[in-house]
Design an enzyme around this catalytic site. Structure first.
Site, mmCIF file in Angstrom:
data_model
loop_
_atom_site.group_PDB
_atom_site.id
_atom_site.type_symbol
_atom_site.label_atom_id
_atom_site.label_comp_id
_atom_site.label_asym_id
_atom_site.label_seq_id
_atom_site.Cartn_x
_atom_site.Cartn_y
_atom_site.Cartn_z
ATOM 1 N N HIS A 1 48.356 22.046 -28.183
ATOM 2 C CA HIS A 1 48.912 20.943 -28.959
ATOM 3 C C HIS A 1 48.126 19.672 -28.674
ATOM 4 C CE1 HIS A 1 50.657 22.077 -25.240
ATOM 5 N NE2 HIS A 1 50.483 20.825 -24.921
ATOM 6 N N CYS A 2 47.024 19.790 -27.905
ATOM 7 C CA CYS A 2 46.250 18.587 -27.575
ATOM 8 C C CYS A 2 44.850 18.660 -28.193
ATOM 9 C CB CYS A 2 46.091 18.461 -26.066
ATOM 10 S SG CYS A 2 47.624 18.482 -25.185
ATOM 11 N N ILE A 3 44.060 19.609 -27.679
ATOM 12 C CA ILE A 3 42.633 19.596 -27.999
ATOM 13 C C ILE A 3 42.335 19.773 -29.482
ATOM 14 C CG2 ILE A 3 40.396 20.516 -27.317
ATOM 15 C CD1 ILE A 3 42.065 19.104 -25.085
#
Ligand code: SAJ
Length: 444
Positions: free
Chosen positions: A282-284
């Protein structure tokens, strides 16, 4: 950084500083996910009373029953804090009337058009604005584009007529939680903090310093917002580089894994990244597009980010091509083949399937007529493509039943020896079978 501000005792800042120092300040955390819950627990352990606010009644109910649902937060910790009244889970934003400081830890996904979706931030900020009172400190932690804090949140809070830096305080501090990482935790990961004014920065730093091992003040909210985006864009672009290198090495018949391992012996100026079947989490896959969106609005094309997104986004398709190669070697087609995908979590050792490339691989295989199952010890059940699926146990008989097995996530606990022994054909997208020789194996 400028000299640390001194607060007159009777000022709003002075009174808040004293309450923080005494740990009598009432804290609030909005968003009790993998960021907010660990933070609320750490503040609770420091002796603060924390109102944990979430819109999900299920989460609030489980916490009230003393149960954790976040991998890195022990149920025992939640039980002790909830029973002692230090952690008070609620769906009622009205509690903000009585909190002295509130951390906003809500999701920042991408919209369907792949633009930033800051609706969760705005909704939370509106609730804070409704209950804003003199002396309140507001800190945004959700990863977002530079300018969000001062362009979106500050105006909402200023509608109160109160003045930032004097009557209320506003800062940004990027969350750096790495789910499942036993070494780096909420408590020992350095915390970058940037306030709208020096007083805002100082008060936010003093709050975090009550529990976290290291606080890193910076000169503005925009710098703090940009720090996180640099950190994750750095990863996305370097993963894209090494994925492209893997595609090159395949053409040149060079073992990319050996190249990276040898390059990794360089003691300075190099940091190994590894090719894979794509970019999950859910970040990169998401954060860099917050940055490129903002850059575009300033008339700048963030070409590295877009190119990395293109390369990384192609990798699931490339992995499916390797499955086709493995099947073709045995005179089989993808259509009608039985394929087992090993690992649906987006990285090893965790149960999170968000944006997992394994799901893209499964989708493409099924679109091309394969019959796909999965096996993942961290994900016993998976609702995917309109169907509830169950993780397949890796017995020798089961392994033999599939025409091809794809190692998409390199969980440490997979029985790799058994897989090599019993699978008919294997695609290894993670170098999980490093050093094992077999003509059954097709490597990325
Ligand atoms: N990946 C590769 N090759 C690599 C590294 C990662 O293909 O060399 C893939 C992973 O398989 C995964 C995706 O990229 O699908 C993301 O992996 P990640 O290791 O970056 O893990 P994340 O998404 O959990 O990233 C988090 C981030 N933490 C925060 O945003 C607070 C990131 O900043 C951390 O650096 C990262 O954890 C970490 O180091 O574990």
């Amino acid at each position: 950084m400028s000299r640390r501000p001194h607060f007159p005792r009777t000022s709003a800042a002075g009174q808040l500083a004293a309450r923080i120092e005494r740990r009598s300040a009432r804290l609030g955390v909005i968003g009790l996910g993998y960021v907010g819950l660990p933070l609320a627990v750490e503040f609770g352990k420091a002796g603060f009373r924390v109102d944990g606010i979430d819109i999900d009644q299920g989460k609030v109910g489980r916490l009230r029953r003393g149960r954790s649902y976040v991998q890195d937060v022990a149920t025992a910790d939640v039980r002790v804090l909830v029973r002692s009244g230090r952690l008070r889970p609620t769906t009622d934003f009205g509690v903000l009337r009585n909190v002295d400081a509130v951390n906003i830890c809500v999701p920042t996904p991408l919209s369907k058009q792949r633009d930033p979706d800051v609706s969760y931030i705005v909704a939370a900020a509106r609730e804070v604005a409704r209950h804003l009172h003199r002396g309140m400190l507001v800190i945004l932690e959700s990863t977002t584009y530079p300018g969000t804090t001062e362009e979106l949140i500050l105006p909402l809070l200023q509608e109160s007529g109160m003045r930032v830096g004097r009557d209320f305080f506003l800062a940004f501090s990027p969350e750096r939680v790495d789910p499942g990482n036993p070494e780096y935790t909420t408590r020992n990961i350095p915390k970058v903090v940037g306030g709208v004014t020096p007083a805002c920065t100082e008060l936010a730093c003093r709050l975090y310093a009550q529990r976290l091992e290291r606080v890193v003040p910076v000169s503005s909210t925009q710098v703090a917002e940009m720090v996180k985006l640099l950190e994750n864009t750095f990863r996305s672009v370097n993963i894209g580089l090494v994925n492209e290198l893997a595609l090159m090495c395949a053409r040149l018949k060079i073992d990319v894994w050996e190249v990276i391992e040898a390059a990794g012996t360089k003691p300075f100026g190099f940091m190994p990244f590894y090719p894979g079947p794509g970019l999950g989490g859910h970040c990169i896959p998401i954060d860099p597009f917050y940055l490129s969106w903002k850059a575009r609005s300033a008339g700048f094309e963030a070409r590295f980010i877009e190119l990395a997104g293109h390369v990384n986004g192609h990798m699931p398709e490339h992995a499916v091509g390797l499955v086709a190669e493995s099947l073709n070697r045995r005179g089989k087609a993808v259509k009608g083949a039985r394929v087992l995908v090993l690992g649906v979590a987006y990285k090893g050792g965790i149960d999170d399937t968000r944006e997992s490339p394994s799901l893209d691989i499964m989708t493409t295989l099924e679109e091309r007529g394969a019959r796909v199952d999965y096996s993942d010890p961290f994900v016993p059940k998976l609702d995917f493509a309109g169907r509830r699926r169950t993780s397949v146990p890796l017995t020798p008989a089961r392994l033999r039943r599939f025409d091809c097995v794809v190692i998409a996530t390199a969980h440490r606990d997979f029985p790799y020896g058994e897989i090599v022994r019993h699978a008919q054909g294997i695609v290894d997208t993670r170098n999980a079978l490093k050093g094992r020789r077999s003509n059954k194996i097709v490597r990325l």
